[in-house]
Design a protein around this motif. Structure first.
Motif, PDB file in Angstrom:
ATOM      1  N   GLU A   1       3.911 -10.925  59.967  1.00 45.88           N
ATOM      2  CA  GLU A   1       2.585 -11.100  59.880  1.00 45.88           C
ATOM      3  C   GLU A   1       1.764 -10.724  58.756  1.00 45.88           C
ATOM      4  O   GLU A   1       1.938  -9.360  58.452  1.00 45.88           O
ATOM      5  CB  GLU A   1       1.887 -10.641  61.468  1.00 45.88           C
ATOM      6  CG  GLU A   1       2.407 -11.211  62.656  1.00 45.88           C
ATOM      7  CD  GLU A   1       1.605 -10.684  63.728  1.00 45.88           C
ATOM      8  OE1 GLU A   1       0.593 -10.064  63.464  1.00 45.88           O
ATOM      9  OE2 GLU A   1       1.911 -11.041  64.878  1.00 45.88           O
ATOM     10  N   VAL A   2       0.989 -11.319  58.018  1.00 48.44           N
ATOM     11  CA  VAL A   2       0.087 -11.095  56.924  1.00 48.44           C
ATOM     12  C   VAL A   2      -1.235 -11.231  57.079  1.00 48.44           C
ATOM     13  O   VAL A   2      -1.546 -12.160  58.116  1.00 48.44           O
ATOM     14  CB  VAL A   2       0.764 -11.616  55.604  1.00 48.44           C
ATOM     15  CG1 VAL A   2       2.246 -11.340  55.585  1.00 48.44           C
ATOM     16  CG2 VAL A   2       0.411 -13.120  55.538  1.00 48.44           C
ATOM     17  N   VAL A   3      -2.139 -10.293  56.340  1.00 51.03           N
ATOM     18  CA  VAL A   3      -3.653 -10.626  56.266  1.00 51.03           C
ATOM     19  C   VAL A   3      -3.967 -11.083  54.905  1.00 51.03           C
ATOM     20  O   VAL A   3      -3.394 -10.639  53.816  1.00 51.03           O
ATOM     21  CB  VAL A   3      -4.550  -9.303  56.655  1.00 51.03           C
ATOM     22  CG1 VAL A   3      -5.786  -9.699  56.221  1.00 51.03           C
ATOM     23  CG2 VAL A   3      -4.209  -8.933  57.923  1.00 51.03           C
ATOM     24  N   ARG A   4      -4.315 -12.360  54.496  1.00 49.16           N
ATOM     25  CA  ARG A   4      -4.871 -12.875  53.375  1.00 49.16           C
ATOM     26  C   ARG A   4      -6.354 -13.417  53.300  1.00 49.16           C
ATOM     27  O   ARG A   4      -6.690 -14.042  54.007  1.00 49.16           O
ATOM     28  CB  ARG A   4      -3.965 -14.227  53.165  1.00 49.16           C
ATOM     29  CG  ARG A   4      -4.106 -14.914  52.057  1.00 49.16           C
ATOM     30  CD  ARG A   4      -3.387 -16.184  51.745  1.00 49.16           C
ATOM     31  NE  ARG A   4      -1.530 -15.749  51.850  1.00 49.16           N
ATOM     32  CZ  ARG A   4      -0.846 -16.703  52.111  1.00 49.16           C
ATOM     33  NH1 ARG A   4      -1.051 -17.817  52.484  1.00 49.16           N
ATOM     34  NH2 ARG A   4       0.572 -15.973  52.379  1.00 49.16           N
ATOM     35  N   LYS A   5      -6.832 -12.675  52.391  1.00 44.11           N
ATOM     36  CA  LYS A   5      -8.305 -12.946  52.408  1.00 44.11           C
ATOM     37  C   LYS A   5      -9.018 -12.667  53.769  1.00 44.11           C
ATOM     38  O   LYS A   5      -9.902 -13.481  54.205  1.00 44.11           O
ATOM     39  CB  LYS A   5      -8.584 -14.371  51.803  1.00 44.11           C
ATOM     40  CG  LYS A   5      -7.884 -14.469  50.410  1.00 44.11           C
ATOM     41  CD  LYS A   5      -8.474 -15.843  49.924  1.00 44.11           C
ATOM     42  CE  LYS A   5      -7.968 -16.013  48.599  1.00 44.11           C
ATOM     43  NZ  LYS A   5      -7.967 -17.390  48.016  1.00 44.11           N
ATOM     44  N   GLY A   6      -8.584 -11.692  54.377  1.00 41.88           N
ATOM     45  CA  GLY A   6      -9.051 -11.209  55.672  1.00 41.88           C
ATOM     46  C   GLY A   6      -8.675 -11.884  56.929  1.00 41.88           C
ATOM     47  O   GLY A   6      -9.209 -11.713  57.892  1.00 41.88           O
ATOM     48  N   GLU A   7      -7.832 -12.927  56.574  1.00 39.04           N
ATOM     49  CA  GLU A   7      -7.349 -13.681  57.992  1.00 39.04           C
ATOM     50  C   GLU A   7      -5.866 -13.510  58.152  1.00 39.04           C
ATOM     51  O   GLU A   7      -5.173 -13.262  57.427  1.00 39.04           O
ATOM     52  CB  GLU A   7      -7.646 -15.338  57.688  1.00 39.04           C
ATOM     53  CG  GLU A   7      -8.850 -15.790  57.293  1.00 39.04           C
ATOM     54  CD  GLU A   7      -9.866 -15.403  58.511  1.00 39.04           C
ATOM     55  OE1 GLU A   7      -9.287 -15.673  59.710  1.00 39.04           O
ATOM     56  OE2 GLU A   7     -10.974 -15.395  58.466  1.00 39.04           O
ATOM     57  N   PRO A   8      -5.708 -12.980  59.529  1.00 41.27           N
ATOM     58  CA  PRO A   8      -4.463 -12.847  59.984  1.00 41.27           C
ATOM     59  C   PRO A   8      -3.447 -14.342  60.014  1.00 41.27           C
ATOM     60  O   PRO A   8      -3.970 -15.168  60.438  1.00 41.27           O
ATOM     61  CB  PRO A   8      -4.429 -12.362  61.303  1.00 41.27           C
ATOM     62  CG  PRO A   8      -5.673 -12.798  61.594  1.00 41.27           C
ATOM     63  CD  PRO A   8      -6.650 -12.966  60.677  1.00 41.27           C
ATOM     64  N   ILE A   9      -2.354 -14.147  59.529  1.00 40.03           N
ATOM     65  CA  ILE A   9      -1.505 -15.537  59.244  1.00 40.03           C
ATOM     66  C   ILE A   9       0.096 -15.040  59.736  1.00 40.03           C
ATOM     67  O   ILE A   9       0.619 -14.045  59.214  1.00 40.03           O
ATOM     68  CB  ILE A   9      -1.302 -16.024  57.890  1.00 40.03           C
ATOM     69  CG1 ILE A   9      -2.963 -16.306  57.389  1.00 40.03           C
ATOM     70  CG2 ILE A   9      -0.389 -17.203  57.771  1.00 40.03           C
ATOM     71  CD1 ILE A   9      -2.747 -16.615  55.667  1.00 40.03           C
ATOM     72  N   ALA A  10       0.757 -15.850  60.363  1.00 38.94           N
ATOM     73  CA  ALA A  10       2.108 -15.468  60.851  1.00 38.94           C
ATOM     74  C   ALA A  10       2.853 -16.417  59.727  1.00 38.94           C
ATOM     75  O   ALA A  10       2.703 -17.820  59.564  1.00 38.94           O
ATOM     76  CB  ALA A  10       2.227 -16.078  62.278  1.00 38.94           C
ATOM     77  N   ILE A  11       4.008 -15.780  59.239  1.00 35.86           N
ATOM     78  CA  ILE A  11       4.745 -16.644  58.383  1.00 35.86           C
ATOM     79  C   ILE A  11       6.352 -16.549  58.546  1.00 35.86           C
ATOM     80  O   ILE A  11       6.708 -15.269  59.418  1.00 35.86           O
ATOM     81  CB  ILE A  11       4.654 -16.346  56.727  1.00 35.86           C
ATOM     82  CG1 ILE A  11       4.844 -14.900  56.549  1.00 35.86           C
ATOM     83  CG2 ILE A  11       3.215 -16.555  56.540  1.00 35.86           C
ATOM     84  CD1 ILE A  11       5.028 -14.351  54.996  1.00 35.86           C
TER      85      ILE A  11
END
Length: 308
Positions: free
Chosen positions: A130-140
């Motif tokens: 799980e990452v945060v990119r530009k303030g948005e959480p994303i599952a990769i």
């Protein structure tokens, strides 16, 4: 209590009175890996990361005090479909939260680097993050592999490729070869040799190799006046930038100029010049005088004998 916790091993050279133990868990992974008779190695994450301890870094990324994780400094790949990007914040691996120095908490309060979980969670060459990119959480799903291509790979038991041209021997730089040059690392660093500056780099293009002179020049009148180029990396032949050993052999094979000029990729090497016809005629003599059975390894001999 009749339980094995690991395998103790020691190293005599530069041990500094330190002992180590390989955990049983690692031994089990190794034994499972080699059941097919071949060691593949463990999957790993090869991206460059940095900690999230600095307030200015946190502020630039727009993260509040509750956010924890590791910042992606340099992604392992820069193609558009690679799931990690620069400045991503890795917050979780599987169900485990990553703290600001890259640790995860396991059972009984044990804290380990989060990369430890890669080998446990990887499925079909991918690990869930799980990452945060530009303030948005994303599952990769991040691709992981058991090896990262470098310019100086291990031979893994293979014989090295080589090519003899007059008094010079050429071969690709390998981890095996460079281990013998370790004591020369300070001197190579001072002249900015790629054997130091690019040793662990990924190839810039498919098939890239550092072509190196692995041994002193064979004694012959053609070498008179030249310093021994041992450990030097070939930069150009007759002005052509050399991509790998095969390309060097092709360039020498197809040369038509009266002279062959060979330059090296550092700050302190002279350019070597040979009369092309003289060096072609002298090569067999040099091989015979030095008891070398063939001019090249089988793969490079096939290239040398090809027609243009």
């Amino acid at each position: 209590n009749d339980a094995m916790v690991g395998l103790i091993f020691s190293k005599l050279r530069q041990s500094h009175n330190i002992g180590y133990i390989i955990p049983s868990e690692e031994i089990d992974l190794f034994l499972k890996d080699v059941t097919d008779g071949h060691y593949d190695g463990k999957p790993a994450l090869h991206d460059q990361l940095q900690t999230l301890e600095n307030d200015a870094l946190r502020g630039m990324l727009g993260l509040d005090r509750k956010a924890t994780g590791m910042v992606v400094h340099v992604p392992d790949r820069d193609d558009s479909d690679y799931p990690l990007k620069e400045w991503d914040l890795i917050t979780k691996i599987g169900d485990h939260e990553v703290d600001n120095v890259g640790m995860v908490r396991l059972k009984d309060g044990l804290r380990l680097r989060f990369q430890y979980l890669v080998q446990k969670l990887a499925r079909d060459g991918k690990v869930p993050l799980e990452v945060v990119r530009k303030g948005e959480p994303i599952a990769i799903e991040l691709p992981v592999s058991n090896r990262r291509p470098t310019l100086a790979e291990s031979l893994r038991g293979r014989y090295p490729s080589y090519f003899v041209f007059g008094p010079l021997v050429f071969t690709p730089a390998t981890a095996d070869l460079l281990s013998g040059f370790d004591r020369l690392a300070p001197a190579l660093s001072r002249i900015a040799s790629p054997l130091v500056t690019r040793r662990d780099d990924k190839p810039r293009f498919e098939g890239e190799e550092l072509v190196v002179i692995p041994a002193p020049m064979f004694p012959h009148r053609l070498a008179v006046g030249y310093s021994s180029p041992i450990t030097k990396v070939v930069k150009e032949v007759n002005g052509v930038r050399i991509r790998n050993l095969r390309h060097l052999v092709e360039t020498l094979r197809d040369a038509k100029e009266k002279y062959v000029t060979i330059s090296f990729d550092d700050h302190a090497s002279e350019t070597i010049v040979f009369d092309r016809r003289e060096i072609l005629a002298a090569t067999d003599e040099i091989l015979t005088d030095n008891g070398v059975r063939q001019q090249a390894s089988d793969d490079m001999r096939a290239v040398w004998e090809e027609k243009k």
